[in-house]
Scaffold this active site. Structure first.
Site, PDB file in Angstrom:
ATOM      1  N   HIS A 167       0.813  -1.214   0.000  1.00  0.00           N
ATOM      2  CA  HIS A 167       0.000   0.000   0.000  1.00  0.00           C
ATOM      3  C   HIS A 167       0.853   1.274   0.000  1.00  0.00           C
ATOM      4  CE1 HIS A 167       0.409  -0.221   4.521  1.00  0.00           C
ATOM      5  NE2 HIS A 167       0.463   1.097   4.370  1.00  0.00           N
ATOM      6  N   ASP A 197       0.255  -7.643   1.510  1.00  0.00           N
ATOM      7  CA  ASP A 197       0.667  -6.245   1.682  1.00  0.00           C
ATOM      8  C   ASP A 197       2.186  -6.116   1.721  1.00  0.00           C
ATOM      9  OD1 ASP A 197       0.301  -3.530   1.883  1.00  0.00           O
ATOM     10  OD2 ASP A 197       0.058  -3.530   4.051  1.00  0.00           O
ATOM     11  N   SER A 279       4.703   2.798   7.866  1.00  0.00           N
ATOM     12  CA  SER A 279       4.396   1.594   7.102  1.00  0.00           C
ATOM     13  C   SER A 279       5.566   1.200   6.212  1.00  0.00           C
ATOM     14  CB  SER A 279       3.154   1.816   6.232  1.00  0.00           C
ATOM     15  OG  SER A 279       2.004   1.942   7.016  1.00  0.00           O
TER      16      SER A 279
END
Length: 439
Positions: A167, A197, A279
């Protein structure tokens, strides 16, 4: 006259002695030797008694203070010994004494050595993408940026390889990587797995300065299966896009499944702060090994200290596979864009659970004369992978195809319905162009 008056004035009226003494401010007449010795004896006796009482009081008070100080650990000599002992016993655990406030020793977790070893392997990632919107039939495009993090996990003969979250790089028009020394370089997508992911991007080595190569390092991957709840953890990432920052905590829980997460991961929960921009960054143990890839955080007014990371042991085989893929390079021009020739519907996590369908892109229609028809795709097929990378939506499929020019042969993976249920099937397809489909 003088002689007769003296005895009467001083000796007979003894109660006036003080009055005479006060009036003249001089010493009274000399006492006899026996009286003097008697008074000296009484004085010495009183002094001896007072001294004894004072000595006893001092001894009891000293004992009392010593007892209190011993219990509270406030005796300076013992405190120093305790501090040295604490430091000596903590050298291998990362725990050290950092000061003394109001005679109470403060203890904290020292992670400087961990940060020194691991920070050079963490990078900041900037995703430059375009958002499209339609207003009253007018197509409007806006350029935007998003921040994330990555971990240097290897290199080949021509590339430096960085793992991050899918993402973080989604829908990127361009990717910019910043290293620990502040130097930046363009990166290209190598491969990604949207279901887990995870993604790997590549930076050409000839775009990395020698000084930067000397400053950076390749991370060491650890074993997340060996983690225990309560052990320390360090998160490093590009929080809020400000550059690499460090937060500390512990392993709060293992094998956590987040409702609505949809990526099929059992995650590590930690109370080390993981904020937007973290992230793709690393969760490290006290040996400086990567034990997780920071991925998620539950936010909100009533939630504090609940961050999540993908366990490195489950991510490792996926990362190794993505590292072996061909780098995508730049996106193709509009004139070269490929065309598949289907209309599709997203099979989301919710739809998958409700109807028992595999996640991916459901083929609602196949257009005549297109690459999809020529390859044998039919209505009802569900596309789950494109060129080895998992597909979770139409938008993701379109983003993948933007790196492939018309005429390129790729392999797609579909789930095809049979009387016994869905079965996986791999199909070779030569991508067409929109112009060919319109003929």
């Amino acid at each position: 006259m003088y002689g007769n008056n003296y005895p009467n004035d001083y000796g007979s009226h003894g109660n006036q002695t003080q009055g005479v003494y006060s009036a003249y401010q001089s010493a009274p007449p000399t006492e006899t030797e026996p009286a003097k010795k008697k008074k000296e004896h009484k004085l010495l006796k009183k002094l001896a008694i007072a001294g004894g009482l004072g000595l006893c009081f001092g001894l009891f008070a000293g004992a009392g203070f010593y007892g209190v100080q011993s219990v509270t650990g406030m005796i300076s000599g013992d405190t120093k010994k305790a501090s040295v002992s604490t430091q000596a016993s903590a050298q291998n655990t990362g725990i050290s004494s950092v000061g003394n406030v109001n005679n109470i020793t403060a203890v904290t977790t020292d992670v400087t050595s961990v940060v020194e070893r691991t920070m050079p392997s963490v990078v900041s990632i900037t995703n430059e993408f375009t958002e499209q919107a339609n207003f009253f039939g007018q197509k409007i495009e806006n350029s935007n940026q998003a921040s994330g993090s990555g971990i240097i996990v290897g290199e080949n003969e021509t590339e430096l390889l960085v793992v991050t979250n899918q993402h973080v790089i989604a829908n990127a028009d361009a990717l910019l990587v910043q290293f620990i020394d502040g130097e930046q370089a363009q990166a290209q997508v190598k491969g990604y797995d949207s279901e887990k992911d995870l993604a790997v991007i590549a930076v050409p080595l000839d775009k990395v300065a020698d000084s930067t190569r000397a400053a950076i390092s390749v991370a060491t991957l650890g074993d997340s299966d060996a983690l225990t709840v309560g052990e320390p953890a360090v998160a490093i990432g590009n929080a809020l896009g400000y550059g690499p920052s460090v937060t500390t905590g512990v392993i709060s829980a293992l094998d956590r499944e987040i409702e609505g997460n949809g990526n099929g991961n059992k995650l590590i929960q930690t109370d080390a702060s993981i904020n937007p921009g973290n992230s793709g960054g690393g969760l490290f143990n006290m040996n400086g090994e990567v034990i997780g890839i920071n991925s998620n955080k539950i936010g909100g007014t009533f939630v504090e200290g609940m961050g999540y990371a993908i366990p490195i042991s489950s991510a490792r085989p996926i990362i190794e596979d993505l590292m072996s893929k061909t780098t995508k390079g730049e996106k193709v021009s509009d004139a070269e864009k490929s065309y598949l020739g289907i209309s599709g519907v997203n099979v989301t996590e919710e739809v998958s659970q409700m109807y028992g369908l595999p996640k991916g892109v459901y083929v609602g229609q196949v257009y005549e004369g297109t690459a999809a028809e020529k390859a044998g795709l039919v209505r009802g097929d569900i596309i789950t992978k494109f060129d080895g990378s998992s597909v979770s939506s139409r938008e993701e499929l379109q983003s993948m195809m933007s790196y492939y020019a018309a005429g390129t042969e790729v392999e797609i993976t579909i789930q095809q319905g049979t009387p016994g249920g869905y079965q996986e099937k791999k199909i070779k397809i030569v991508l067409g162009s929109r112009a060919e489909a319109d003929q």
